[in-house]
Each structure stands twice: as C-alpha cells, then as structure tokens.
Design an enzyme around this catalytic site. Structure first.
Site, mmCIF file in Angstrom:
data_model
loop_
_atom_site.group_PDB
_atom_site.id
_atom_site.type_symbol
_atom_site.label_atom_id
_atom_site.label_comp_id
_atom_site.label_asym_id
_atom_site.label_seq_id
_atom_site.Cartn_x
_atom_site.Cartn_y
_atom_site.Cartn_z
ATOM 1 N N HIS A 1 2.847 6.324 9.540
ATOM 2 C CA HIS A 1 1.471 6.717 9.838
ATOM 3 C C HIS A 1 1.258 6.547 11.341
ATOM 4 O O HIS A 1 1.632 5.511 11.909
ATOM 5 C CB HIS A 1 0.476 5.783 9.145
ATOM 6 C CG HIS A 1 0.482 5.812 7.663
ATOM 7 N ND1 HIS A 1 -0.434 6.536 6.936
ATOM 8 C CD2 HIS A 1 1.272 5.183 6.740
ATOM 9 C CE1 HIS A 1 -0.220 6.351 5.635
ATOM 10 N NE2 HIS A 1 0.810 5.531 5.492
ATOM 11 N N GLY B 1 0.784 -1.230 0.000
ATOM 12 C CA GLY B 1 0.000 0.000 0.000
ATOM 13 C C GLY B 1 0.813 1.276 0.000
ATOM 14 O O GLY B 1 0.250 2.353 0.204
ATOM 15 N N HIS C 1 7.745 7.236 5.594
ATOM 16 C CA HIS C 1 6.797 7.902 6.493
ATOM 17 C C HIS C 1 6.189 6.886 7.433
ATOM 18 O O HIS C 1 5.983 5.732 7.065
ATOM 19 C CB HIS C 1 5.710 8.654 5.723
ATOM 20 C CG HIS C 1 5.010 7.849 4.675
ATOM 21 N ND1 HIS C 1 5.576 7.582 3.450
ATOM 22 C CD2 HIS C 1 3.798 7.239 4.678
ATOM 23 C CE1 HIS C 1 4.736 6.859 2.725
ATOM 24 N NE2 HIS C 1 3.647 6.620 3.451
HETATM 25 P P1 5GP Z 1 1.222 5.428 1.845
HETATM 26 O O1 5GP Z 1 0.031 5.107 0.966
HETATM 27 O O2 5GP Z 1 2.443 5.657 0.992
HETATM 28 O O3 5GP Z 1 1.453 4.460 2.957
HETATM 29 O O4 5GP Z 1 0.861 6.797 2.570
HETATM 30 C C1 5GP Z 1 0.853 8.017 1.896
HETATM 31 C C2 5GP Z 1 -0.133 8.891 2.630
HETATM 32 O O5 5GP Z 1 0.055 10.205 2.191
HETATM 33 C C3 5GP Z 1 -1.597 8.526 2.359
HETATM 34 O O6 5GP Z 1 -2.233 8.189 3.585
HETATM 35 C C4 5GP Z 1 -2.162 9.794 1.739
HETATM 36 O O7 5GP Z 1 -3.480 10.084 2.164
HETATM 37 C C5 5GP Z 1 -1.178 10.852 2.176
HETATM 38 N N1 5GP Z 1 -1.066 11.958 1.250
HETATM 39 C C6 5GP Z 1 -0.962 11.883 -0.105
HETATM 40 N N2 5GP Z 1 -0.844 13.108 -0.635
HETATM 41 C C7 5GP Z 1 -0.885 13.988 0.405
HETATM 42 C C8 5GP Z 1 -0.799 15.417 0.492
HETATM 43 O O8 5GP Z 1 -0.667 16.144 -0.502
HETATM 44 N N3 5GP Z 1 -0.886 15.969 1.732
HETATM 45 C C9 5GP Z 1 -1.030 15.193 2.858
HETATM 46 N N4 5GP Z 1 -1.116 15.836 4.027
HETATM 47 N N5 5GP Z 1 -1.097 13.851 2.819
HETATM 48 C C10 5GP Z 1 -1.023 13.256 1.603
#
Ligand code: 5GP
Ligand code: ZN
Length: 112
Positions: free
Chosen positions: A100, A91, A98
């Site tokens: 979460h 995911g 990062h």
């Molecule tokens: P991943 O899917 O890589 O584990 O998490 C990426 C996270 O970044 C997702 O939960 C998504 O909602 C968040 N995200 C994507 N684009 C942006 C953005 O422009 N601003 C913020 N604050 N969060 C973002």
C-alpha cells in the site's frame, strides 16, 4: 494463480485504475482509499505475502520498491507511507503480495 483477486486484476479480468505497469510490477488505485492518494504496487507473479519472499523472487520485490520510488518522484509525493499487511490479524485480506502507498494526509504512529 486461480481464484486470486490480484492475479485477475493483473490479467485484466477485473478492471482497475492503472498507475504504472511494466513486465514485473503493476500499480493501481485501491478501490477503498484510506488516504487522498492510495495505490497498491504488486508483483505480477503470485507471491502470497512478505513471508513467501525468498532468493527466487526477491529481485522482483526489489523492483517493486524501485517502482514505488519512481512513482513517488513522478507524483511529487514528498511524504508517504508504504505498508504491507501480513496475515489476517495484521489486516491482510488479499493473499497476493502488495504494498500500500498512502499519501496526502497526516498519519499516526504507531499505526492502529
Ligand atoms: P489488504 O487488506 O490485504 O492489506 O489490502 C487489500 C486491499 O485491496 C484493500 O485496501 C482493498 O480495498 C483493496 N481491494 C480489494 N478488492 C479490490 C478490487 O477489486 N480493486 C481494487 N482496486 N482494490 C481492491
Ligand atoms: Zn495472485
């Protein structure tokens, strides 16, 4: 790093809602929250994912966890989950490391 969404957020080129910042880490609310409280803690330095952690950058990652602990105390979060997705099948959609931090609702285990 050019063309990295989170590097642009760190640089202030894309706006974000800040939770915490210091010289090494930045924390900001997720744009698409999956829990009543959902923010991301990132190193300011571009690291692609957990797989790219090594002895040259692990102190920064450790600092990110100190920051998570500090924010958890400050926000009085006594139960929460820390997640890092690595690779597309897990995911990961943004390829800048990062963590979460999710809190404020019941969570299932194992995760879906
Ligand atoms: P991943 O899917 O890589 O584990 O998490 C990426 C996270 O970044 C997702 O939960 C998504 O909602 C968040 N995200 C994507 N684009 C942006 C953005 O422009 N601003 C913020 N604050 N969060 C973002
Ligand atoms: Zn980046």
């Amino acid at each position: 790093m050019e063309d990295c969404l989170f590097c642009k957020i760190v640089a202030g080129d894309i706006p974000s809602k800040k939770v915490y910042e210091d010289e090494l880490c930045y924390a900001f609310y997720d744009i698409d929250p999956q829990a009543p409280t959902h923010f991301l803690v990132i190193p300011k330095q571009h690291i692609q994912s957990v797989v790219a952690i090594d002895s040259s950058n692990s102190a920064i990652v450790a600092h990110c966890f100190e920051v998570i602990a500090k924010i958890a105390v400050d926000m009085k979060m006594d139960s929460f989950r820390v997640v890092s997705n690595i690779g597309e099948q897990a995911g990961q959609s943004v390829f800048h490391l990062h963590f979460h931090v999710l809190s404020g609702r019941d969570m299932t285990w194992p995760p879906g």
